[in-house]
Scaffold this active site. Structure first.
Site, PDB file in Angstrom:
ATOM      1  N   ARG A  38       0.849  -1.186   0.000  1.00  0.00           N
ATOM      2  CA  ARG A  38       0.000   0.000   0.000  1.00  0.00           C
ATOM      3  C   ARG A  38       0.889   1.243   0.000  1.00  0.00           C
ATOM      4  O   ARG A  38       1.942   1.269   0.646  1.00  0.00           O
ATOM      5  CB  ARG A  38      -0.920   0.017   1.230  1.00  0.00           C
ATOM      6  CG  ARG A  38      -2.053  -1.008   1.163  1.00  0.00           C
ATOM      7  CD  ARG A  38      -3.060  -0.650   0.077  1.00  0.00           C
ATOM      8  NE  ARG A  38      -4.207  -1.544   0.031  1.00  0.00           N
ATOM      9  CZ  ARG A  38      -4.333  -2.562  -0.810  1.00  0.00           C
ATOM     10  NH1 ARG A  38      -3.363  -2.845  -1.672  1.00  0.00           N
ATOM     11  NH2 ARG A  38      -5.430  -3.307  -0.810  1.00  0.00           N
ATOM     12  N   GLU A  84      -2.285   7.885  -3.977  1.00  0.00           N
ATOM     13  CA  GLU A  84      -3.440   7.274  -4.638  1.00  0.00           C
ATOM     14  C   GLU A  84      -4.734   7.581  -3.902  1.00  0.00           C
ATOM     15  O   GLU A  84      -4.754   7.737  -2.681  1.00  0.00           O
ATOM     16  CB  GLU A  84      -3.283   5.744  -4.658  1.00  0.00           C
ATOM     17  CG  GLU A  84      -2.303   5.217  -5.648  1.00  0.00           C
ATOM     18  CD  GLU A  84      -2.236   3.700  -5.575  1.00  0.00           C
ATOM     19  OE1 GLU A  84      -3.120   3.054  -6.157  1.00  0.00           O
ATOM     20  OE2 GLU A  84      -1.309   3.169  -4.943  1.00  0.00           O
ATOM     21  N   HIS A 110      -0.613   0.434  -9.793  1.00  0.00           N
ATOM     22  CA  HIS A 110      -1.312  -0.494  -8.892  1.00  0.00           C
ATOM     23  C   HIS A 110      -1.837  -1.709  -9.678  1.00  0.00           C
ATOM     24  O   HIS A 110      -3.011  -2.060  -9.611  1.00  0.00           O
ATOM     25  CB  HIS A 110      -2.467   0.210  -8.179  1.00  0.00           C
ATOM     26  CG  HIS A 110      -2.823  -0.436  -6.863  1.00  0.00           C
ATOM     27  ND1 HIS A 110      -2.945   0.254  -5.699  1.00  0.00           N
ATOM     28  CD2 HIS A 110      -3.093  -1.731  -6.531  1.00  0.00           C
ATOM     29  CE1 HIS A 110      -3.279  -0.567  -4.711  1.00  0.00           C
ATOM     30  NE2 HIS A 110      -3.359  -1.784  -5.196  1.00  0.00           N
TER      31      HIS A 110
END
Length: 309
Positions: free
Chosen positions: A227, A256, A284
Site C-alpha cells: 500500500r 493514490e 497499482h
C-alpha cells in the site's frame, strides 16, 4: 441469500453463485448514500474498493451476514465494527499472490539491469554498453516485511534466482524452505533488497520513513507492491537522491485515491519519482493479470459457497 455486487468482477462470480441459488443484484454506479439507503435488504455484499464500508454503513446493514472483498486488502472496511456486528469477512489473497510475486521480480530485473532505459536509448539511436552495466540478483540478501500469501510467493521466486531470502513478520514460526524468519533489527542489518508485503493498518502506516531507512545498514533496492501509505514518499525520495536507496520499484503510491483508480495529489516528490531513472512506477497493477482476475473471483466464490450453502 440476497447478495449485492458493488464492483465489476469476473463473470464467473455471477454465473456460479446463481447456479447455487443465491439471489444477485448488481449496482456499479450508485453513490455511498444511495447504497446505504438500501443495504439493509441484503445478506451479503461483494466489493473491491469503490465504496468504503465504514461504521455508519455497517450499522445500516442490519441483515448483512458477510462482506467479500475480491482482493487482499481490507482497509476500506471498518473491521472492528464488522466483527462486533457478527459480519463474516472474506477476502482472496490466494488469488493474486502469484501475480504480485512475478511483478516484484519483473520490476527488480528491469530496474537492476536498466532494461527499460537501455531499450529506449537504442530505439532513439543511442548505443551505450558500459553505462548500462547491470547488477545481478544472484547472491543478494532480500528482506521481506510480511510473510503471508504475497510474501511467500515472492520468496519462492527469488530463492530460485539464488537470493538469500529473510523476512520479518508479527506472527512467529513462519520459516520455510524459501525464506528464514528474523528480527526486524537483523533484517535491517543484512538486507540488500527490501520488499513490503503488509496490510494497511495503524502500525504499518508510514512504516518506511527516514528513521527506518537510516537504520538499514546497506544501501538497498526498495520494492513496494503493498500500500502506498506504508511508505513516506518524501523520505524515500531523499534516500534515492543520496544513494542510500539504490533504486525503487513502486506499484503503489502514497498519493493514490482510496479506490486506487488514480492519483489525488501531485507534488515535487511525485514529479521526481516519475522523472528519475532510479524509479519504476506502475499503476497499482501487481495483482492485476488476466489469470489473477479469474483466480480472485474463484477464491471468493469457493469461500462463500463453503460457508453459506
Amino acid at each position: 441469500m440476497k447478495i449485492l455486487l458493488l464492483d465489476k468482477n469476473h463473470p464467473l462470480i455471477t454465473e456460479q453463485l446463481l447456479a447455487k441459488n443465491f439471489i444477485l443484484e448488481e449496482d456499479f454506479t450508485s453513490s455511498y448514500d444511495e447504497v446505504c439507503a438500501k443495504i439493509e435488504n441484503y445478506d451479503g455484499i461483494i466489493i473491491r474498493s469503490r465504496i468504503p464500508l465504514d461504521k455508519n454503513f455497517l450499522e445500516q446493514a442490519k441483515n448483512l451476514k458477510f462482506i467479500a472483498r475480491v482482493g487482499a486488502g481490507m482497509e476500506n472496511i471498518d473491521i472492528p465494527v464488522a466483527e462486533k456486528l457478527g459480519i463474516q469477512l472474506i477476502n482472496s489473497p490466494e488469488g493474486n499472490r502469484d501475480s504480485v510475486a512475478e511483478h516484484v521480480v519483473g520490476m527488480l530485473l528491469i530496474l537492476m539491469n536498466r532494461l527499460f532505459i537501455a531499450s529506449q536509448e537504442v530505439k532513439n539511436g543511442i548505443w551505450l554498453r558500459e553505462e548500462n552495466r547491470g547488477d545481478e540478483l544472484l547472491g543478494k540478501t532480500v528482506g521481506l516485511i510480511g510473510y503471508g500469501n504475497m510474501g511467500k510467493a515472492t520468496a519462492k521466486r527469488l530463492s530460485g534466482f539464488g537470493c538469500k531470502v529473510i523476512f520479518y513478520d508479527i506472527l512467529p514460526d513462519l520459516s520455510d524452505e524459501f525464506a528464514t524468519q528474523v528480527s526486524l533489527e537483523e533484517l535491517k542489518e543484512k538486507a540488500e533488497v527490501l520488499s513490503l508485503h503488509i496490510p494497511m493498518t495503524e502500525k504499518t502506516s508510514y512504516l518506511v520513513d527516514s528513521t527506518f531507512i537510516a537504520e538499514m545498514k546497506n544501501d538497498f533496492y526498495f520494492v513496494n507492491t503493498a500500500r502506498g501509505k506504508n511508505v513516506e514518499t518524501k523520505s524515500l525520495v531523499e534516500a534515492l537522491k543520496s544513494g542510500k536507496v539504490k533504486g525503487a520499484c513502486l506499484d503503489v503510491l502514497e498519493y493514490e485515491k482510496s479506490s486506487f483508480e488514480n492519483l489525488e495529489i501531485e507534488n515535487e516528490d511525485l514529479k521526481y519519482l516519475l522523472a528519475s531513472e532510479k524509479a519504476i512506477v506502475t499503476p497499482h497493477i501487481a495483482g492485476w493479470t488476466v489469470q489473477s482476475k479469474e483466480k480472485l473471483a474463484q477464491v471468493i466464490v469457493d469461500k462463500i459457497v463453503a460457508q453459506f450453502t
